[in-house]
Write a protein that holds these residues in place. Sequence first.
Motif, PDB file in Angstrom:
ATOM      1  N   VAL A  57     -37.720  -0.037 -28.893  1.00  0.00           N
ATOM      2  CA  VAL A  57     -36.607   0.910 -28.816  1.00  0.00           C
ATOM      3  C   VAL A  57     -36.869   2.097 -29.737  1.00  0.00           C
ATOM      4  N   ASP A  58     -38.110   2.534 -29.774  1.00  0.00           N
ATOM      5  CA  ASP A  58     -38.507   3.658 -30.621  1.00  0.00           C
ATOM      6  C   ASP A  58     -37.711   4.907 -30.239  1.00  0.00           C
ATOM      7  N   PRO A  59     -36.981   5.496 -31.192  1.00  0.00           N
ATOM      8  CA  PRO A  59     -36.140   6.663 -30.891  1.00  0.00           C
ATOM      9  C   PRO A  59     -36.925   7.859 -30.336  1.00  0.00           C
ATOM     10  N   THR A  60     -38.133   8.066 -30.808  1.00  0.00           N
ATOM     11  CA  THR A  60     -38.936   9.192 -30.314  1.00  0.00           C
ATOM     12  C   THR A  60     -39.262   9.005 -28.840  1.00  0.00           C
ATOM     13  N   ARG A  61     -39.641   7.806 -28.482  1.00  0.00           N
ATOM     14  CA  ARG A  61     -39.943   7.524 -27.066  1.00  0.00           C
ATOM     15  C   ARG A  61     -38.686   7.633 -26.208  1.00  0.00           C
ATOM     16  N   LEU A  62     -37.572   7.146 -26.742  1.00  0.00           N
ATOM     17  CA  LEU A  62     -36.321   7.227 -25.986  1.00  0.00           C
ATOM     18  C   LEU A  62     -35.899   8.673 -25.758  1.00  0.00           C
ATOM     19  N   ARG A  63     -36.130   9.544 -26.732  1.00  0.00           N
ATOM     20  CA  ARG A  63     -35.812  10.972 -26.549  1.00  0.00           C
ATOM     21  C   ARG A  63     -36.679  11.575 -25.450  1.00  0.00           C
ATOM     22  N   ARG A  64     -37.949  11.200 -25.404  1.00  0.00           N
ATOM     23  CA  ARG A  64     -38.842  11.712 -24.360  1.00  0.00           C
ATOM     24  C   ARG A  64     -38.386  11.246 -22.978  1.00  0.00           C
TER      25      ARG A  64
END
Length: 79
Positions: A57-64
Amino acid sequence: MTNAMSSLDAVTCRGRVDIGGAVRQSRQTMGYSVEDLSLTCGLTAAEITRIELGVDVDPTRLRRIAAALQVPTSTFRLT
């Protein structure tokens, strides 16, 4: 016996967002396969699969992913 669930039930559990389920539902709503989303957001298909399974649930990946699916990042935020 089958258990019918609404789309909202599929992504929530006791007031918490099932991030993986929300990502999967958003992706499917856009008509994207995992591979399509991978190409759109620049993550690997394996990374997206791990997110949809709730392992990552990495926030950076979720933003992408949110940007690629044109949904607010709050769609994938824990409550």
